[in-house]
Design a protein around this motif. Structure first.
Motif, mmCIF file in Angstrom:
data_model
loop_
_atom_site.group_PDB
_atom_site.id
_atom_site.type_symbol
_atom_site.label_atom_id
_atom_site.label_comp_id
_atom_site.label_asym_id
_atom_site.label_seq_id
_atom_site.Cartn_x
_atom_site.Cartn_y
_atom_site.Cartn_z
ATOM 1 N N ARG A 92 19.067 43.181 48.728
ATOM 2 C CA ARG A 92 17.727 43.340 48.203
ATOM 3 C C ARG A 92 17.387 42.040 47.873
ATOM 4 O O ARG A 92 17.948 41.201 47.060
ATOM 5 N N GLU A 134 7.366 43.747 45.856
ATOM 6 C CA GLU A 134 8.264 43.996 44.974
ATOM 7 C C GLU A 134 8.333 42.665 44.443
ATOM 8 O O GLU A 134 8.908 42.478 43.181
ATOM 9 N N LYS A 137 5.878 41.904 41.801
ATOM 10 C CA LYS A 137 5.901 42.719 40.672
ATOM 11 C C LYS A 137 7.130 42.263 39.850
ATOM 12 O O LYS A 137 6.988 42.148 38.622
ATOM 13 N N ASN A 138 8.240 41.980 40.499
ATOM 14 C CA ASN A 138 9.304 41.065 39.613
ATOM 15 C C ASN A 138 8.812 39.878 38.738
ATOM 16 O O ASN A 138 9.235 39.744 37.614
#
Length: 185
Positions: A92, A134, A137-138
């Motif tokens: 990831r 993602e 957002k992180n």
């Protein structure tokens, strides 16, 4: 794979010499970022290309969630193989240095790990030339002040690509609930 901290390697080890020649302190990288060199690998899911590379672990809340490894030398101009950076398969992608940078009120977002190191403890790396939702957002969930410092030679070099990347971050920030704000000013 088995790794040895940069600080535990012989002073004349290729990785230490390479980093020192580029202005980085291998002992600092080991102490503050747990940077190491992969000396062996028995994991069939990880390429043998990882052995001999400088390894930078990625942590979230103190737990190592992945790593990225860099060649301990520069490629010749125009040389494309082996890849300069290696990500293990099926990992990831998360920004590098989130835990340390979280101690600061602002984050400096860079493409590469060594660029993030240059920015100090608030520097984080997105591990490449693109900003995914993602990743945005992180980052945006942790900081209200975000400085994007991508390389001009990377994918953000053209105005259109830069506009597309920052539009995603701006849209995310605008969609946050009341009391959460951000700006790309």
């Amino acid at each position: 794979g088995e790794c040895v901290l940069l600080s535990d390697l012989e002073p004349q080890h290729q990785a230490r010499l390479y980093l020192a020649a580029r202005g980085y302190d291998p002992d600092y990288l080991a102490r503050h970022h747990q940077a190491s060199v992969m000396i062996s690998n028995q994991d069939p899911k990880v390429s043998r290309m990882a052995v001999g590379r400088i390894v930078f672990p990625f942590y979230i809340k103190g737990v190592e969630v992945m790593w990225q490894a860099r060649l301990a030398y520069d490629l010749e101009k125009g040389q494309k193989f082996p890849p300069k950076w290696y990500f293990p398969p099926n990992t990831r992608k998360v920004p590098w240095n989130l835990d340390l940078a979280a101690q600061y009120k602002a984050a400096v977002v860079c493409e590469g790990i060594l660029s993030a190191v240059n920015m100090g403890p608030a520097g984080i790396s997105v591990g490449g030339k693109s900003l995914t939702y993602e990743t945005i957002k992180n980052i945006a969930e942790r900081w209200r002040c975000i400085v994007v410092a991508f390389d001009r030679s990377g994918s953000m070099g053209s105005a259109g690509q830069w506009d597309a990347a920052t539009a995603g971050l701006s849209t995310f920030l605008e969609a946050q609930p009341a009391g959460v704000s951000g700006s790309l000013a």
